[in-house]
Design a protein around this motif. Sequence first.
Motif, PDB file in Angstrom:
ATOM      1  N   VAL A 290      63.885  24.504  13.015  1.00  0.00           N
ATOM      2  CA  VAL A 290      63.634  25.929  13.238  1.00  0.00           C
ATOM      3  C   VAL A 290      64.782  26.535  14.049  1.00  0.00           C
ATOM      4  N   VAL A 291      65.287  25.776  15.030  1.00  0.00           N
ATOM      5  CA  VAL A 291      66.449  26.253  15.804  1.00  0.00           C
ATOM      6  C   VAL A 291      67.637  26.476  14.864  1.00  0.00           C
ATOM      7  N   ASN A 292      67.837  25.526  13.963  1.00  0.00           N
ATOM      8  CA  ASN A 292      68.920  25.640  12.993  1.00  0.00           C
ATOM      9  C   ASN A 292      68.708  26.846  12.075  1.00  0.00           C
ATOM     10  N   LEU A 293      67.450  27.090  11.703  1.00  0.00           N
ATOM     11  CA  LEU A 293      67.122  28.248  10.864  1.00  0.00           C
ATOM     12  C   LEU A 293      67.468  29.553  11.576  1.00  0.00           C
ATOM     13  N   GLY A 294      67.149  29.625  12.872  1.00  0.00           N
ATOM     14  CA  GLY A 294      67.468  30.833  13.628  1.00  0.00           C
ATOM     15  C   GLY A 294      68.955  31.136  13.638  1.00  0.00           C
ATOM     16  N   ILE A 295      69.773  30.088  13.754  1.00  0.00           N
ATOM     17  CA  ILE A 295      71.225  30.291  13.735  1.00  0.00           C
ATOM     18  C   ILE A 295      71.687  30.697  12.335  1.00  0.00           C
ATOM     19  N   SER A 296      71.059  30.127  11.307  1.00  0.00           N
ATOM     20  CA  SER A 296      71.454  30.422   9.930  1.00  0.00           C
ATOM     21  C   SER A 296      71.126  31.861   9.532  1.00  0.00           C
ATOM     22  N   LEU A 297      70.188  32.492  10.233  1.00  0.00           N
ATOM     23  CA  LEU A 297      69.855  33.880   9.915  1.00  0.00           C
ATOM     24  C   LEU A 297      70.972  34.849  10.317  1.00  0.00           C
ATOM     25  N   ILE A 298      71.846  34.418  11.236  1.00  0.00           N
ATOM     26  CA  ILE A 298      72.933  35.294  11.694  1.00  0.00           C
ATOM     27  C   ILE A 298      73.886  35.637  10.546  1.00  0.00           C
ATOM     28  N   PRO A 299      74.405  34.625   9.800  1.00  0.00           N
ATOM     29  CA  PRO A 299      75.275  35.001   8.666  1.00  0.00           C
ATOM     30  C   PRO A 299      74.541  35.810   7.601  1.00  0.00           C
ATOM     31  N   LEU A 300      73.226  35.607   7.461  1.00  0.00           N
ATOM     32  CA  LEU A 300      72.462  36.402   6.496  1.00  0.00           C
ATOM     33  C   LEU A 300      72.482  37.876   6.880  1.00  0.00           C
ATOM     34  N   VAL A 301      72.298  38.156   8.155  1.00  0.00           N
ATOM     35  CA  VAL A 301      72.337  39.542   8.622  1.00  0.00           C
ATOM     36  C   VAL A 301      73.742  40.121   8.452  1.00  0.00           C
ATOM     37  N   ILE A 302      74.757  39.334   8.784  1.00  0.00           N
ATOM     38  CA  ILE A 302      76.141  39.812   8.689  1.00  0.00           C
ATOM     39  C   ILE A 302      76.515  40.129   7.250  1.00  0.00           C
ATOM     40  N   VAL A 303      76.200  39.226   6.327  1.00  0.00           N
ATOM     41  CA  VAL A 303      76.527  39.448   4.912  1.00  0.00           C
ATOM     42  C   VAL A 303      75.737  40.640   4.371  1.00  0.00           C
ATOM     43  N   SER A 304      74.482  40.786   4.794  1.00  0.00           N
ATOM     44  CA  SER A 304      73.673  41.917   4.337  1.00  0.00           C
ATOM     45  C   SER A 304      74.299  43.243   4.759  1.00  0.00           C
ATOM     46  N   LEU A 305      74.716  43.332   6.008  1.00  0.00           N
ATOM     47  CA  LEU A 305      75.336  44.556   6.502  1.00  0.00           C
ATOM     48  C   LEU A 305      76.689  44.799   5.824  1.00  0.00           C
ATOM     49  N   ALA A 306      77.441  43.711   5.590  1.00  0.00           N
ATOM     50  CA  ALA A 306      78.765  43.855   4.980  1.00  0.00           C
ATOM     51  C   ALA A 306      78.685  44.297   3.528  1.00  0.00           C
ATOM     52  N   THR A 307      77.605  43.951   2.840  1.00  0.00           N
ATOM     53  CA  THR A 307      77.471  44.312   1.424  1.00  0.00           C
ATOM     54  C   THR A 307      76.659  45.587   1.224  1.00  0.00           C
ATOM     55  N   GLY A 308      76.307  46.258   2.306  1.00  0.00           N
ATOM     56  CA  GLY A 308      75.658  47.557   2.178  1.00  0.00           C
ATOM     57  C   GLY A 308      74.150  47.548   2.048  1.00  0.00           C
ATOM     58  N   VAL A 309      73.503  46.442   2.398  1.00  0.00           N
ATOM     59  CA  VAL A 309      72.036  46.414   2.361  1.00  0.00           C
ATOM     60  C   VAL A 309      71.492  47.313   3.467  1.00  0.00           C
ATOM     61  N   GLN A 310      70.622  48.224   3.091  1.00  0.00           N
ATOM     62  CA  GLN A 310      70.008  49.125   4.061  1.00  0.00           C
ATOM     63  C   GLN A 310      68.684  48.517   4.533  1.00  0.00           C
ATOM     64  N   PHE A 311      68.688  47.999   5.750  1.00  0.00           N
ATOM     65  CA  PHE A 311      67.476  47.377   6.276  1.00  0.00           C
ATOM     66  C   PHE A 311      66.409  48.443   6.526  1.00  0.00           C
ATOM     67  N   GLN A 312      65.264  48.271   5.888  1.00  0.00           N
ATOM     68  CA  GLN A 312      64.119  49.137   6.120  1.00  0.00           C
ATOM     69  C   GLN A 312      63.164  48.451   7.100  1.00  0.00           C
TER      70      GLN A 312
END
Length: 491
Positions: free
Chosen positions: A347-369
Amino acid sequence: MIPLRKKAKTREVVDGAPIVCRLAAAVLLGYALLIVLFYFLSGEQLHLRQSRGEITLPVAESGTVELTAGSVVEQRFTTEIQRLEQIDVQWGTYYRPNVGTVLLELIDLRDGTVLLSGPFDAAAIPEGGLTTLTAEEPIEGLYQVPLLLRITSPDCQPGSAASPLMNTQETLEDGALTLNGAPSNGVLCFAARGTDYIWTGLHYWEFAAAGACLLLVGLGVLWLRLRYAGRSYVVNAIVAVQKYRFLIRQLVSRDFKTKYKRSVLGMFWSFLNPLLTMCVQYFVFSTIFKSDIPNYAVYLLIGIVTFNFFSEACGMALTSIVGNASLITKVYMPKYIYPLTRVMSSVVNLGISLIPLVIVSLATGVQFQKAAILTFFFLACVIIFSLGFGLLLSSSMVFFRDTQFLWGVFNMMWMYATPIFYPESILPDNFKFVLQINPLYYFLKNIRMCILDGLSPEPAVYVQCFLIALCTLIVGALIFYKSQDRFVLYL
């Protein structure tokens, strides 16, 4: 003199009573907060869904009539849409520039009321294009009501008029197509779209109250079992976790550090690994195989992060008992803590892995609702499901050492059976059952919906996912509990 057994029972009741009280307060307070939070985060998807009675656009085969002044195309139909929002009509232009105006009307045949009406410029209609009648507000009360779609033109001339398209093979129940007043075989190429009410969403607060009552009943049973039976597996588990919380932290830290022992980048690999995997698979499936999935980078990364956690958590839990044989045979500690700590380190590893997911989402224009926050519910379901499956694997590994090799093959099959890097639409109909029996498919699908679409799934979907995770945990815990006393004989 009080018998020793009675003293022990009394002590368990005394020690467990405060825990039950704190547990009841925490559960009820958390439940109330989650119910209110979910109500505001889910938005209108709590009450409405895309209608299951929509009329889809049939494949065009031919034109109806050249829609000149005085021509009339009429399609009768009924709909099972509770809130009608739009009507689409497909056109053929004879591959020429056309001039004039076409008029679309939707009429209620019960009283002749014109529900929707709109003119369209024939010159702006491309070959195979659609004209759309859109209601300013969804029209209600049309469920199974006879309707008429009428298409006319006040001014189009021969040689410069478009033609509504039709399919000569399909038919509509309770529907008939007429061309200039003459009945015709086939159906007009049109579509009807709208939304339906969700019954559970309309009675959300009633269901929330019923859930609170069930929680109170469960807590009451827990208290009575502790009071009169002197024991409760739930309370005993909570007591054990509190008692050994320092050791649990040490085991989680050890497992996490061991994974990156003597690694130059260390825990940075938790950040880098899903990112590199995404880059490789993105190149392969978006360039070589030409994937046309919208925002494919985020679509792919969500699948990688979710499945990697499940695979890692189950793989580590698999060897949690066998790998700690020296501790189990020398030091007493509830044995379920070993697979629990392995999953927690993942789970700790999962929490760290969510960081690149957020970064890539913002970089590709995903609008977080706001619905993106609901992702954590489905991640929690994945964690619970992984823990239950990990308990099952760790028990099997003790008695059957070939489990680790079978799991390697099964894990690979599971990965390809989950739409991580491909869309579910490419599966043939006779293989759709693979998705229907795959729990990870449901978790993954709804995580993508919350992040990529910004929409909340239907309320029943949350219950479905939670029950899948909870049932897996209960089955895994029961098997682990029944077999744990024989572990020392096979270690």
